[in-house]
Motif scaffolding. Sequence first.
Motif, short mmCIF file in Angstrom:
data_model
loop_
_atom_site.label_atom_id
_atom_site.label_comp_id
_atom_site.label_asym_id
_atom_site.label_seq_id
_atom_site.Cartn_x
_atom_site.Cartn_y
_atom_site.Cartn_z
N ASN A 200 0.80 -1.21 0.00
CA ASN A 200 0.00 0.00 0.00
C ASN A 200 0.85 1.27 0.00
OD1 ASN A 200 -2.65 -0.16 -0.32
ND2 ASN A 200 -3.17 0.58 1.74
N GLN A 201 1.93 1.22 0.77
CA GLN A 201 2.84 2.37 0.83
C GLN A 201 3.46 2.64 -0.53
OE1 GLN A 201 5.83 2.15 3.90
NE2 GLN A 201 4.37 1.26 5.33
N LEU A 202 3.81 1.53 -1.19
CA LEU A 202 4.42 1.65 -2.52
C LEU A 202 3.43 2.32 -3.48
CD1 LEU A 202 6.99 0.44 -4.21
CD2 LEU A 202 5.27 -1.13 -5.07
N PHE A 203 2.20 1.82 -3.45
CA PHE A 203 1.20 2.35 -4.37
C PHE A 203 0.89 3.82 -4.09
CE2 PHE A 203 -0.52 -2.25 -4.69
CZ PHE A 203 0.47 -2.55 -5.61
N SER A 204 0.75 4.15 -2.81
CA SER A 204 0.39 5.55 -2.55
C SER A 204 1.55 6.47 -2.89
CB SER A 204 -0.11 5.75 -1.12
OG SER A 204 0.89 5.38 -0.21
N LYS A 205 2.78 5.96 -2.76
CA LYS A 205 3.94 6.76 -3.15
C LYS A 205 3.90 7.05 -4.66
CE LYS A 205 7.89 8.62 -2.21
NZ LYS A 205 8.04 9.72 -1.27
N ILE A 206 3.62 6.02 -5.45
CA ILE A 206 3.54 6.23 -6.90
C ILE A 206 2.40 7.19 -7.23
CG2 ILE A 206 3.17 5.16 -9.17
CD1 ILE A 206 4.28 2.55 -8.03
N ALA A 207 1.26 6.96 -6.56
CA ALA A 207 0.06 7.74 -6.88
C ALA A 207 0.19 9.21 -6.47
CB ALA A 207 -1.16 7.10 -6.23
N GLU A 208 1.18 9.51 -5.65
CA GLU A 208 1.41 10.91 -5.30
C GLU A 208 1.72 11.76 -6.53
OE1 GLU A 208 4.61 11.41 -2.50
OE2 GLU A 208 3.49 10.35 -0.94
N THR A 209 2.45 11.19 -7.47
CA THR A 209 2.90 11.98 -8.61
C THR A 209 2.29 11.56 -9.95
OG1 THR A 209 4.80 10.52 -8.82
CG2 THR A 209 5.13 12.56 -7.58
N LEU B 213 11.40 5.88 -12.02
CA LEU B 213 10.29 5.49 -11.14
C LEU B 213 10.84 4.81 -9.88
CD1 LEU B 213 7.19 5.21 -10.68
CD2 LEU B 213 7.37 2.96 -11.74
N LEU B 214 11.74 3.87 -10.07
CA LEU B 214 12.28 3.14 -8.91
C LEU B 214 13.02 4.06 -7.95
CD1 LEU B 214 13.64 -0.45 -9.54
CD2 LEU B 214 11.46 0.35 -8.61
N ASN B 215 13.79 5.01 -8.53
CA ASN B 215 14.50 5.95 -7.67
C ASN B 215 13.55 6.74 -6.79
OD1 ASN B 215 17.01 5.19 -8.50
ND2 ASN B 215 17.18 6.77 -10.09
N SER B 216 12.39 7.07 -7.34
CA SER B 216 11.43 7.86 -6.57
C SER B 216 10.80 7.03 -5.45
CB SER B 216 10.34 8.42 -7.49
OG SER B 216 9.46 7.39 -7.87
N LEU B 217 11.05 5.71 -5.48
CA LEU B 217 10.43 4.84 -4.49
C LEU B 217 11.43 4.34 -3.44
CD1 LEU B 217 8.30 2.75 -7.01
CD2 LEU B 217 7.52 4.64 -5.58
N TRP C 43 -5.87 3.15 -9.26
CA TRP C 43 -5.67 2.76 -7.86
C TRP C 43 -6.04 3.89 -6.92
CZ3 TRP C 43 -2.79 4.59 -3.74
CH2 TRP C 43 -2.77 3.76 -2.60
N GLU C 44 -6.71 3.55 -5.87
CA GLU C 44 -6.89 4.48 -4.76
C GLU C 44 -6.88 3.67 -3.47
OE1 GLU C 44 -11.63 5.01 -5.71
OE2 GLU C 44 -10.14 6.23 -6.77
N GLU C 45 -6.70 4.35 -2.38
CA GLU C 45 -6.59 3.69 -1.07
C GLU C 45 -7.68 2.64 -0.93
OE1 GLU C 45 -4.10 3.17 1.72
OE2 GLU C 45 -3.93 5.18 0.87
N GLY C 46 -7.30 1.43 -0.53
CA GLY C 46 -8.30 0.38 -0.33
C GLY C 46 -8.36 -0.61 -1.48
#
Lengths: 341, 277
Positions: free
Chosen positions: A10-19, A173-177, A37-40
């Motif tokens: 979930n943390q990974l997804f929300s990090k990507i979804a930030e940008t 993308l990976l660097n941003s994560l 994707w959204e939370e949940g």
Amino acid sequence: MRKISLDKLNQLFSKIAETQTLYMPVDTKTGARYEKWEEGKELSDALNTVRSAKDFFFPQTENLMDFKMEGKNIEIIDTRNEAEDFVIFGVRACDVKSFEILDRVFLADPADSYYENRRNHGTIVSMACTRPVETCFCQTFDIDAASPEGDVVCHKTDDALYLEAKSDKGEALLNSLNDVTEDTDGSAVDEQVKTVHERMSRLPLASLSADAFGADKTKEFFDRPEWAELSQSCLGCGTCTFVCPTCQCYDIKDFNTGHGVKRFRCWDSCMYSNFTKMSAGQPRLTQVERFRQRFMHKLVYYPTNNDGLFSCVGCGRCLSKCPIQMNIVKVMKKLGGKSND
Amino acid sequence: MIDIKEPLIPVVGVVTDIRIDTPDVKTFRVVTPDGKKAFEHMPGQCAMLSIPGVGEAMFSITSSPTNTEFMEFSIKKCGCVTQWLHSMEVGQQITIRGPYGHPFPVDTEFAGHDMLFIAGGIGLAPLRSVINYCRHYRDRYGKIDIVYGSRSMQDLVDYKEIIDEWSKDAGVNVHLTIDREQPEWDGHVGFVPNYVKELGFSTDKIAILCGPPIMIKFTLAGLLELGFDKTQVYTTMELRMKCGIGKCGRCNIGSKYVCKDGPVFRFDEIDELPDEY
Ligand SMILES: Cc1cc2nc3c(=O)[nH]c(=O)nc-3n(C[C@H](O)[C@H](O)[C@H](O)COP(=O)(O)OP(=O)(O)OC[C@H]3O[C@@H](n4cnc5c(N)ncnc54)[C@H](O)[C@@H]3O)c2cc1C
Ligand code: SF4
Ligand code: SF4
Ligand code: FES
């Protein structure tokens, strides 16, 4: 290579979804499908989505341009917008390969700017398959389900997700994560790949070969009598073309809104009887010719124009969706001769 | 807005002249709103014309590239788009995109040769562009023969240009024919394929055939009987088209796309295609 434990996905997804907008397969009553994707929302473990991933770059319908009509005058309105960056997460090896097949059509000179625009802004995160099923035959086309292509390639084990960048886009993308992932070696992945290769070798279609087909074989296959029998029950419904990740035929249609005209592009199908109809005649009179066109295109014509690359990725969608259980595997077995006995 | 050129987006064209050729063929002159040609082309290439809300359709550019002022299209009325185009008045705007397809090899394979043009009905449209190109660069080609036939005298497209210009050129021979006798006609009567055989051309030429499929079939057979080789004979093909750039998947014959690899083909190339056209 980076890694993240599955309970932190979930943390990974929300990090990507930030940008960026993040899409991934989620389970629905009618099977897996790509959703924003959204939370949940949880990543589906299904092998393949019901609809392929081609919609992201070549949507079923899209507005190409608008026109304003006034008296005898016409104004052409370019409705194209720069696409936003997006990530498609969890694309299977076969669907990733389908992008290359579509690229060779849409990006060939003169490039299709609608497609190119989305392609430039999309990052593909693929997901290695662990349990391919009996309808899978990507191996026939030298696609490795256990180590797909993509900007970032993921492997999912029982407890962690492993991510490896394969392109500059993927690297970015990976660097941003980095905050949510940790460094790791590839040993767990190598282990998994080995097991999956073993599983793949035991699949029912593991020995299916496309060797009999390929570039410059039009004369060999066009007049084969078996086409009549193979196409006998085909309903011409076009389902196989719509679910297919590599089918690219389209129609262009205008819609009068009352205030102006919108021009759309939508998917079309060579399985339809009016696809090639003209006032002067109809080159494909019966379903035999239309059916032959679809499979000749995938197995012979496309390879002829594209250095031997086939226009099928063995995703198996047409195997599971055709109402009469006809499909490209049956065609290959029937026409492929000794190599497929 | 994005900054990349999109092949499917047309430009606006204005119809500046409409000539009634036959009961169902009109020739339209098209320029951009600022009075220029929409784009350059070579003989045999086509363009997509459209009236938004009605549809797009593909037409041969019948004017020669040597015409620096405008483009022309000879259009036969047969369905939605063509009917709409026929109902237009001068000053109407349409949209145009192109040029599409592979042109006739006018500067390579045709150069230095005697030319034999054979057309039936609206089939003259793609040939007119080549004929006027060859007439413009007269010294690059040998003797020119033109055999043209239609149902009746009234169905001959470009009649005035044929009589007033082509038939007056030195080294150009025009042979007209119509299908059935007409009181006001004192020329040849009979179908094109038979007329070609009667005229009995020497085989040291390039021949180009355009017209209805049945005419093409019999005329080609006649030319082969006269001793022509398929490598000397060209035609244009027509299949249903949407994109014009080899992407919509509609116009293929085997692995060739008529919009991109054609519409011009040599008959030995056609022999290599599967029989599906
Ligand atoms: C490369 C090329 C060059 C052409 N050059 C000329 C030309 O110089 N002059 C000319 O008059 N016509 C030409 N045509 C034919 C012209 O494109 C069609 O007559 C036109 O598309 C019919 O459109 P419509 O909307 O009027 O007919 P529609 O309303 O679409 O249909 C009427 C009938 O025509 C059929 N039709 C649709 N598209 C085509 C097509 N591309 N070809 C034939 N029939 C079609 C329909 O199936 C229907 O039976 C050319 C076609 C091609 C492919
Ligand atoms: S092969 Fe099957 S899915 Fe495809 S058009 Fe025929 S009946 Fe429909
Ligand atoms: S033809 Fe069938 S198996 Fe092949 S890519 Fe298309 S849907 Fe998948
Ligand atoms: S018209 Fe689209 S492929 Fe030829």
